[in-house]
Design an enzyme around this catalytic site. Structure first.
Site, short mmCIF file in Angstrom:
data_model
loop_
_atom_site.label_atom_id
_atom_site.label_comp_id
_atom_site.label_asym_id
_atom_site.label_seq_id
_atom_site.Cartn_x
_atom_site.Cartn_y
_atom_site.Cartn_z
CE LYS A 8 -3.99 1.82 2.50
NZ LYS A 8 -5.01 1.60 3.68
CD GLU A 67 -3.85 2.05 7.06
OE1 GLU A 67 -3.09 1.64 6.11
OE2 GLU A 67 -5.25 2.12 6.78
#
Ligand code: CDV
Length: 311
Positions: free
Chosen positions: A127, A146
Site C-alpha cells: 500500500k 497506519e
C-alpha cells in the site's frame, strides 16, 4: 468472441481482537467455496483480511504490534486456503500485514497478493497511500495508525497477466486517488482488485455518515470509468469490537456502473460474469490515451506534492 471472467468479491463481517487466524481462514474458505459454487474462478478478499483492523489500537510494544504481521505467505494458518484454491482452480486477492526481511532491513507493509488458480503467488502490492496519523490521539474515539505501523509501499502500481486478463491491485485509501488508477490504466489494466477497511466515522473531521459510502462508491466508479477498467472492491465491515466500518463491497464496470453490490455488513459473496472486452470501446474513443492525453501539461502531478498557489 468476448473474453469473460466469472469473478467474485468476498466481503468479510467483523473480525474481533480475540478471533484467531484459524477461525478467520475457516471463514475465507467458506466464502471461496461459495464463490466457486457460483462459478467464480477469481475471488477478491478484503484489506488486512486475517486480523482485526489493528491500526485503530495505540500500541508501543513492537512485539505486540508484530503479532498482527505475517512473516511468510502462505504460512501454517493460511495454507488450507491456498490448498483449496488450487484444488478448486480458483485464484484470489488477499490483503494482510506483511513483515518483510529484505537486504538486512525489516519492513512492515500493508500488502495484498494475487494467487493464480494453481495456488502460486504471482503478484504483490504494498500500500502506497497510507492514511491516518503516527502520533497518539487520546481524544479521538479510536486511532488510525497506519502511518505509525506501516512503511510506504516500495513496489509501485504494477499489473500482472492473470486469469486471462491484465490485473492490477491497490488497497483501501489508494482508491480515492486518481493517480492510482491512471498509473495502472497506462499499463492497460482491465481489472483492479482492492480491499478496504473504512471506519464509518471520520475521526479527523465531523462529517455526515452517508458521505462515507458516497465517497467510496464515487471513487470506484470514477476510477473505473476514466480508465475503462473493472474494479472489484471487498470490504471488511460491521462493528469490530464495537467500532463500525462501512460495507458496500461492489463490482464496478468499465462504464462506471455498479454491476453488483453487497447488501449486508457480514460475510457475503457477490459475483459477476465480467466481460473483459467491455472497456475496449472507451479505450478506443473518449479515453484513447495515446490520442488525447496532453502530458506536457501534467508536469505538476509528479513534481509537486502539496498545494502551492502562485497567483
Ligand atoms: N484503511 C484505510 O485506508 N482507510 C481509509 C480511511 C481512513 C479513510 C479509507 O480510505 O477508507
Amino acid at each position: 468472441m468476448t473474453r469473460r471472467l466469472n469473478a467474485a468479491v468476498a466481503q468479510l463481517g467483523p473480525i474481533h481482537l480475540a478471533d484467531s487466524r484459524a477461525a478467520v481462514v475457516r471463514r475465507l474458505i467458506a466464502l471461496l467455496r461459495e464463490a466457486h459454487g457460483r462459478g467464480a474462478c477469481f475471488v477478491v478478499f478484503p484489506e488486512l483480511a486475517l486480523t482485526t483492523f489493528f491500526p485503530r489500537w495505540w500500541m508501543t510494544d513492537q512485539a505486540e504490534i508484530d503479532r498482527f504481521f505475517e512473516r511468510e505467505m502462505p504460512n501454517a494458518e493460511t495454507r488450507p486456503l491456498f490448498d483449496l484454491a488450487e484444488e478448486l482452480r480458483v485464484g484470489f486477492y488477499l490483503g494482510y500485514a506483511e513483515l518483510a526481511r529484505e537486504r538486512g532491513d525489516v519492513g512492515h507493509y500493508n500488502t495484498s497478493i494475487l494467487v493464480e488458480r494453481d495456488g502460486r503467488i504471482i503478484g504483490r502490492y504494498r500500500k502506497i497511500h497510507l492514511p491516518g496519523h503516527a502520533e497518539h490521539l487520546p481524544k479521538a474515539p479510536f486511532q488510525h495508525l497506519e502511518k505509525r505501523y506501516f512503511d510506504v509501499g516500495n513496489e509501485g502500481f504494477r499489473v500482472w497477466r492473470a486469469y486471462d486478463a491484465i490485473v492490477g491491485m491497490c488497497i483501501c485509501n489508494d482508491r480515492r486517488w486518481s493517480e492510482t488508477y491512471r498509473v495502472m490504466g497506462l499499463q492497460g489494466v482491465e481489472l483492479i482488485a482492492l480491499g478496504y477497511n473504512t471506519p464509518v466515522e471520520n475521526i479527523h473531521h465531523r462529517e455526515p455518515e452517508h458521505l462515507r459510502m458516497f465517497h467510496h462508491l464515487l471513487s470506484l466508479q470514477a476510477g473505473a470509468y476514466q480508465n475503462a477498467t473493472w474494479v472489484l472492491a471487498a470490504a471488511k465491515c460491521g462493528a469490530e469490537d464495537g467500532f463500525p466500518m462501512i460495507g458496500g463491497s461492489a463490482i464496478v464496470a468499465p462504464t462506471g456502473e455498479i454491476a453488483a453490490r453487497a447488501l449486508s455488513e457480514d460475510d457475503e459473496v457477490i459475483t459477476v460474469d465480467l466481460d473483459l472486452d467491455l472497456g475496449d470501446y472507451l479505450r478506443r474513443t473518449v479515453f484513447n490515451f495515446e490520442k488525447h492525453r496532453r502530458i506536457e501539461h501534467y508536469r505538476l502531478i509528479t513534481e509537486r506534492t502539496g498545494i502551492k498557489t502562485e497567483v
